[in-house]
Design a protein around this motif. Structure first.
Motif, PDB file in Angstrom:
ATOM      1  N   ASP A  29      40.578  27.875  45.384  1.00 46.46           N
ATOM      2  CA  ASP A  29      41.752  26.891  45.851  1.00 46.46           C
ATOM      3  C   ASP A  29      42.840  27.763  45.668  1.00 46.46           C
ATOM      4  O   ASP A  29      44.298  27.481  45.757  1.00 46.46           O
ATOM      5  N   CYS A  30      42.870  29.170  45.188  1.00 46.26           N
ATOM      6  CA  CYS A  30      44.182  29.823  45.094  1.00 46.26           C
ATOM      7  C   CYS A  30      44.873  29.906  46.413  1.00 46.26           C
ATOM      8  O   CYS A  30      44.211  30.432  47.478  1.00 46.26           O
ATOM      9  N   GLU A  35      48.388  37.722  46.228  1.00 45.15           N
ATOM     10  CA  GLU A  35      47.129  37.846  45.550  1.00 45.15           C
ATOM     11  C   GLU A  35      46.063  38.001  46.216  1.00 45.15           C
ATOM     12  O   GLU A  35      45.165  39.235  46.256  1.00 45.15           O
ATOM     13  N   ILE A  36      46.001  37.456  47.197  1.00 43.00           N
ATOM     14  CA  ILE A  36      44.647  37.365  48.141  1.00 43.00           C
ATOM     15  C   ILE A  36      44.698  38.622  49.146  1.00 43.00           C
ATOM     16  O   ILE A  36      43.490  39.340  49.160  1.00 43.00           O
ATOM     17  N   ARG A  37      45.862  38.984  49.667  1.00 42.62           N
ATOM     18  CA  ARG A  37      46.079  40.096  50.509  1.00 42.62           C
ATOM     19  C   ARG A  37      45.614  41.183  49.626  1.00 42.62           C
ATOM     20  O   ARG A  37      45.035  42.161  50.026  1.00 42.62           O
ATOM     21  N   ASP A  52      42.791  32.346  59.036  1.00 43.10           N
ATOM     22  CA  ASP A  52      43.074  30.898  59.170  1.00 43.10           C
ATOM     23  C   ASP A  52      43.437  30.383  57.759  1.00 43.10           C
ATOM     24  O   ASP A  52      42.865  28.989  57.773  1.00 43.10           O
ATOM     25  N   GLY A  53      44.024  30.837  56.911  1.00 39.88           N
ATOM     26  CA  GLY A  53      44.343  30.435  55.646  1.00 39.88           C
ATOM     27  C   GLY A  53      43.026  30.081  54.612  1.00 39.88           C
ATOM     28  O   GLY A  53      43.227  29.292  53.716  1.00 39.88           O
ATOM     29  N   LYS A  54      41.867  30.597  55.075  1.00 39.02           N
ATOM     30  CA  LYS A  54      40.895  30.512  54.119  1.00 39.02           C
ATOM     31  C   LYS A  54      40.253  31.695  53.527  1.00 39.02           C
ATOM     32  O   LYS A  54      40.226  32.749  54.273  1.00 39.02           O
ATOM     33  N   LEU A  55      39.897  31.801  52.366  1.00 38.40           N
ATOM     34  CA  LEU A  55      39.542  33.033  51.559  1.00 38.40           C
ATOM     35  C   LEU A  55      37.998  32.771  51.693  1.00 38.40           C
ATOM     36  O   LEU A  55      37.596  31.727  51.199  1.00 38.40           O
ATOM     37  N   SER A  56      37.198  34.066  52.148  1.00 38.23           N
ATOM     38  CA  SER A  56      35.822  33.835  51.709  1.00 38.23           C
ATOM     39  C   SER A  56      35.432  35.247  51.091  1.00 38.23           C
ATOM     40  O   SER A  56      36.104  36.301  51.056  1.00 38.23           O
ATOM     41  N   PHE A  57      34.345  35.387  50.380  1.00 37.44           N
ATOM     42  CA  PHE A  57      33.986  36.384  49.640  1.00 37.44           C
ATOM     43  C   PHE A  57      32.286  36.361  49.683  1.00 37.44           C
ATOM     44  O   PHE A  57      31.681  35.401  49.728  1.00 37.44           O
ATOM     45  N   ASN A  58      31.979  37.672  49.884  1.00 34.04           N
ATOM     46  CA  ASN A  58      30.455  37.484  49.915  1.00 34.04           C
ATOM     47  C   ASN A  58      29.889  38.900  48.683  1.00 34.04           C
ATOM     48  O   ASN A  58      30.368  40.087  49.090  1.00 34.04           O
ATOM     49  N   LEU A  76      42.983  35.281  40.755  1.00 32.74           N
ATOM     50  CA  LEU A  76      41.949  35.064  41.867  1.00 32.74           C
ATOM     51  C   LEU A  76      40.446  34.927  41.279  1.00 32.74           C
ATOM     52  O   LEU A  76      39.565  34.135  41.783  1.00 32.74           O
ATOM     53  N   ILE A  77      40.280  35.871  40.367  1.00 36.87           N
ATOM     54  CA  ILE A  77      39.131  35.959  40.051  1.00 36.87           C
ATOM     55  C   ILE A  77      38.961  35.217  38.765  1.00 36.87           C
ATOM     56  O   ILE A  77      39.646  35.518  37.702  1.00 36.87           O
TER      57      ILE A  77
END
Ligand code: SF4
Length: 94
Positions: A29-30, A35-37, A52-58, A76-77
């Motif tokens: 939700d951050c 921070e994301i960049r 598109d404004g959505k963070l994803s992580f694998n 963020l973590i």
């Protein structure tokens, strides 16, 4: 034997994916784009993406370097742990 370049070494990395889930929890939700960049640029494995404004992580290709933990734990973590025993990254030839 010729010295290996970093790209060559990364090509030798193997992963034992923990099917039970990620060892890193993120705050999805951050909305702090700075921070994301920061994380999308800093992760050497390129596991964070922002489109598109959505963070994803694998988590599956995590090198366990701890960079994201150092940069963003508590922001963020949400939590950072090593994978369970015998899971995660295996480095070969340094
Ligand atoms: S520990 Fe390193 S490789 Fe793993 S997600 Fe964080 S920055 Fe990326």
């Amino acid at each position: 034997m010729a010295a290996l370049r970093v790209d060559d070494k990364l090509g030798l990395v193997r992963f034992k994916v923990d099917e039970q889930g990620s060892h890193i929890a993120i705050n999805e939700d951050c909305d702090d784009e700075k921070e994301i960049r920061l994380l999308t640029m800093a992760c050497p494995a390129g596991l964070y993406s922002y489109e598109d404004g959505k963070l994803s992580f694998n988590y599956e290709g995590c090198l366990e370097c701890g960079t994201c933990r150092v940069l963003s734990l508590g922001k963020l973590i949400e939590s950072w742990n090593y994978p369970r025993g015998a899971k995660g990254v295996e480095f070969h030839r340094g």
